[in-house]
Structures are given as C-alpha cells and as structure tokens.
Design a protein around this motif. Structure first.
Motif, short mmCIF file in Angstrom:
data_model
loop_
_atom_site.label_atom_id
_atom_site.label_comp_id
_atom_site.label_asym_id
_atom_site.label_seq_id
_atom_site.Cartn_x
_atom_site.Cartn_y
_atom_site.Cartn_z
N UNK A 193 -26.46 -15.99 -1.29
CA UNK A 193 -25.81 -14.69 -0.74
C UNK A 193 -24.41 -14.97 -1.23
N UNK A 194 -24.21 -16.56 -1.32
CA UNK A 194 -22.60 -16.45 -1.94
C UNK A 194 -22.99 -16.56 -3.97
N UNK A 195 -23.69 -16.02 -3.67
CA UNK A 195 -24.25 -15.42 -6.07
C UNK A 195 -24.39 -16.90 -6.39
N UNK A 196 -24.68 -17.75 -6.43
CA UNK A 196 -24.82 -19.33 -6.39
C UNK A 196 -26.38 -19.10 -6.65
N UNK A 197 -26.84 -20.36 -7.20
CA UNK A 197 -28.43 -19.96 -7.65
C UNK A 197 -29.10 -21.47 -6.78
N UNK A 198 -30.05 -20.75 -6.23
CA UNK A 198 -31.02 -21.42 -5.31
C UNK A 198 -31.35 -22.43 -5.47
N UNK A 199 -31.53 -22.71 -6.93
CA UNK A 199 -31.66 -23.80 -7.16
C UNK A 199 -32.49 -24.97 -6.98
N UNK A 200 -34.21 -23.96 -6.24
CA UNK A 200 -35.10 -24.89 -6.17
C UNK A 200 -36.53 -24.39 -6.62
N UNK A 201 -37.45 -25.44 -7.21
CA UNK A 201 -38.08 -24.39 -7.06
C UNK A 201 -39.72 -23.56 -6.31
N UNK A 202 -39.62 -22.75 -5.76
CA UNK A 202 -40.94 -22.73 -5.03
C UNK A 202 -42.53 -22.84 -5.38
N UNK A 203 -42.69 -22.85 -3.53
CA UNK A 203 -43.64 -24.03 -4.02
C UNK A 203 -44.86 -23.10 -4.60
N UNK A 204 -44.82 -22.00 -4.57
CA UNK A 204 -45.43 -20.50 -4.89
C UNK A 204 -45.86 -19.75 -6.39
N UNK A 205 -44.23 -20.11 -6.88
CA UNK A 205 -43.67 -20.55 -8.02
C UNK A 205 -44.38 -21.92 -8.86
N UNK A 206 -45.02 -22.75 -8.47
CA UNK A 206 -45.43 -23.83 -9.03
C UNK A 206 -46.38 -24.61 -9.66
N UNK A 207 -47.26 -23.13 -8.23
CA UNK A 207 -48.90 -23.51 -9.00
C UNK A 207 -49.28 -22.09 -9.35
#
Ligand code: NAP
Length: 266
Positions: free
Chosen positions: A200-214
């Motif tokens: 929301x602040x226009x910053x990066x989420x900076x986390x790898x979502x579990x669904x993308x890791x696999x």
C-alpha cells in the motif's frame, strides 16, 4: 537441428530477472537476436553476457515501464540496430500485495501504468514496423489474475484483465496484416514476483510467498511460451494445479465462488 527462431529479432521487457531472463536465455539458445529491457542496466548486462550472443546480436535497452512516453524513440533504436522486429514480448510487470481500501491512487495508477499502459505503448510503437514487414508477433504476459480477481491484487488484477480486452481487440484488427497476438496467463511461477510486489505504501513486499516457492520453474514457463509462439496460439495458461481455478470459474462458477474464498493471498 531445426531452429525456427534463428535470426529472429526479439524484444523482451522485464528481461533482467524471472520469466524475462529465462525467455532471453531460451531465445539465445535458438540463436535469435535480442533486445533486453528493464530498469536495472547492470542486471540486463549480466543476462546479456549469459546469453553468450556476440554484441552484434544483442542490445541492452534499459527504461522504466512507469514512463513509456518515449516508446516510439525506443522502437526506433531497435530498428536502427536490427532493421526489423519480429517478436515483442511485453513481460515486465509488478504484482501487488495490498488491500484496495489501503491502496493510494498513486499506487493504483503505477500498477496500471507498469502492467497495462506500457504494453499498449510499446506495442503501438512496434506495430508500424510489423505492418511494413507484413509479419510480427506480439506477446503479452497476463496472469490467472487476468481471469479472476483475488485478495490483495485489486489493481494488478484490473490491469491484467485490461490486457485481455485490449490485445484481443488488437488481434482482430492486425491479424490480416500478418501480425499474431499471444496472451500468456501464468499461474504460479518460481520467480521473485512476490518479493518485488508493491504494498500500500508503494514499497516492496519483500517476502517470497509459499505458493511461489514450490511453483513451476521460469525456464519451463519460457519453453512453453516459445512453443506457444511457434504454434500461433492465441492464449496459453501456464502453471500447476492453480490453473484449475480458471476452468472452475468458467464451468462451475458457484463452486469457484466457494473455493476462491478459501485460498491464501500468499
Ligand atoms: N511469477 C509468477 O508467478 C507470475 C504469475 C502471473 C503473471 N506473471 C507475470 O509475468 C511477468 C514477469 O514476472 P516475473 O515473475 O518474472 O517477475 P520478476 O521476477 O519480479 O521480474 C519482473 C521483471 O520486470 C521488470 N520490471 C518491473 N518493474 C519495472 C519497471 N517499472 N520498469 C521496467 N521494468 C520493470 C523487472 O526488472 P527491473 O527491476 O530491473 O526493472 C524484472 O525484469 C509479469 O508481467 C508478471 O505479472 C508472473
């Protein structure tokens, strides 16, 4: 071995990482000639070096998809070097991890600019050359988020839906000129897309979502995109079991409405 992309001039946006990087390497193996675009020139140079292509066959052309007002001049640079453009892949983009009610107008406009207007502007800049050549291929990276809305993705999903309306229309208007249009809808692909997604602040989420890791590898996704171009497909879904949601929405919309509410946004 037959190399149908040999000497084809291919412009890839978002080529500094993820699916775009995998596409660059896949086309290089096919001995295509490449234009690599994204913001980070150092990462583009890294990918360019990895392709192993000689300087004559590769152009690093960095720019920000948030401002494609100079798309015509960028396309002219491509033509200056290669004299033609066979395939444009509108791949660069940014996802979102923020609730609609928390998202600023600035963020919403940025997501539309980067994910939708940039593809429109760059495509319009290359279309006159493709028309002159009487051939060309426009590829655009949508998403399963272009097929249904999802938690924390309101503007991203809106931009991806918009791509379908625009590029389906463009296909009808340009196919008689020898120009093909492919809309690619990945599900989950293992890249840094969730890390780079905007909050929301226009910053990066900076986390790898579990669904993308696999998820499916970007290299596999790139191979399927190349095949889909060769087969002149109009649309392709790429990914794993998450693609079932697209079929579910189409054929069993009430069931889809229950299932989608149970999915994690991450
Ligand atoms: N991975 C998935 O699961 C998935 C699913 C559905 C759709 N997609 C779509 O696939 C495409 C590629 O995503 P990816 O997974 O490869 O993501 P990624 O790993 O985050 O890569 C995104 C690419 O886009 C470029 N980019 C981002 N913002 C930009 C800007 N403002 N100006 C210029 N370039 C910009 C980045 O380069 P710089 O940072 O150097 O600018 C990078 O090369 C996107 O359109 C995405 O929406 C991906």
């Amino acid at each position: 071995m037959n190399k149908p992309f040999k000497d084809k001039v291919v412009w890839i946006t978002g080529a500094s990482a993820g699916i775009g990087e995998a596409l660059a390497l896949a086309f290089a193996k096919e001995e295509a000639r490449l234009i690599l675009s994204a913001r980070r020139a150092n990462e583009l140079n890294r990918v360019a070096q990895q392709t192993g292509l000689p300087p004559l066959d590769i152009l690093v052309l960095p720019f920000d998809l948030n401002d494609t007002s100079k798309a015509t001049a960028l396309a002219a640079q491509v033509i200056n070097k290669f004299g033609r453009i066979d395939i444009l892949i509108n791949n660069g983009g940014n996802s979102q991890r923020s609730e609609a009610m928390q998202s600023s107008e600035a963020l919403e406009r940025q997501l539309m600019e980067v994910n939708y207007f940039s593809a429109v502007n760059i495509s319009k800049a290359v279309l006159p050359y493709m028309k002159r050549q009487k051939s060309g291929h426009i590829v655009v990276l949508s998403s399963i988020a272009g097929k249904f809305g999802f938690y924390l993705r309101s503007s991203y999903s809106a931009a991806k839906h918009a791509l379908h309306g625009y590029f389906e229309s463009l296909r009808l208007e340009t196919e008689t000129l020898g120009i093909s249009t492919l809309i690619v809808c990945p599900g989950k692909i293992k890249t840094n897309i969730s890390i780079n997604a905007l909050t929301a602040q226009g910053e990066t989420h900076n986390k790898m979502d579990a669904s993308h890791e696999k998820a499916m590898l970007a290299e596999t996704c790139a191979t399927i995109i190349l095949q889909s171009i060769l087969q002149k497909k109009e649309e392709v879904l790429i990914g794993g079991k998450e693609l079932l949601a697209v079929k579910l929405k189409r054929f069993f919309p009430k069931w889809f409405a229950t299932v989608i509410r149970k999915q994690s946004p991450y």
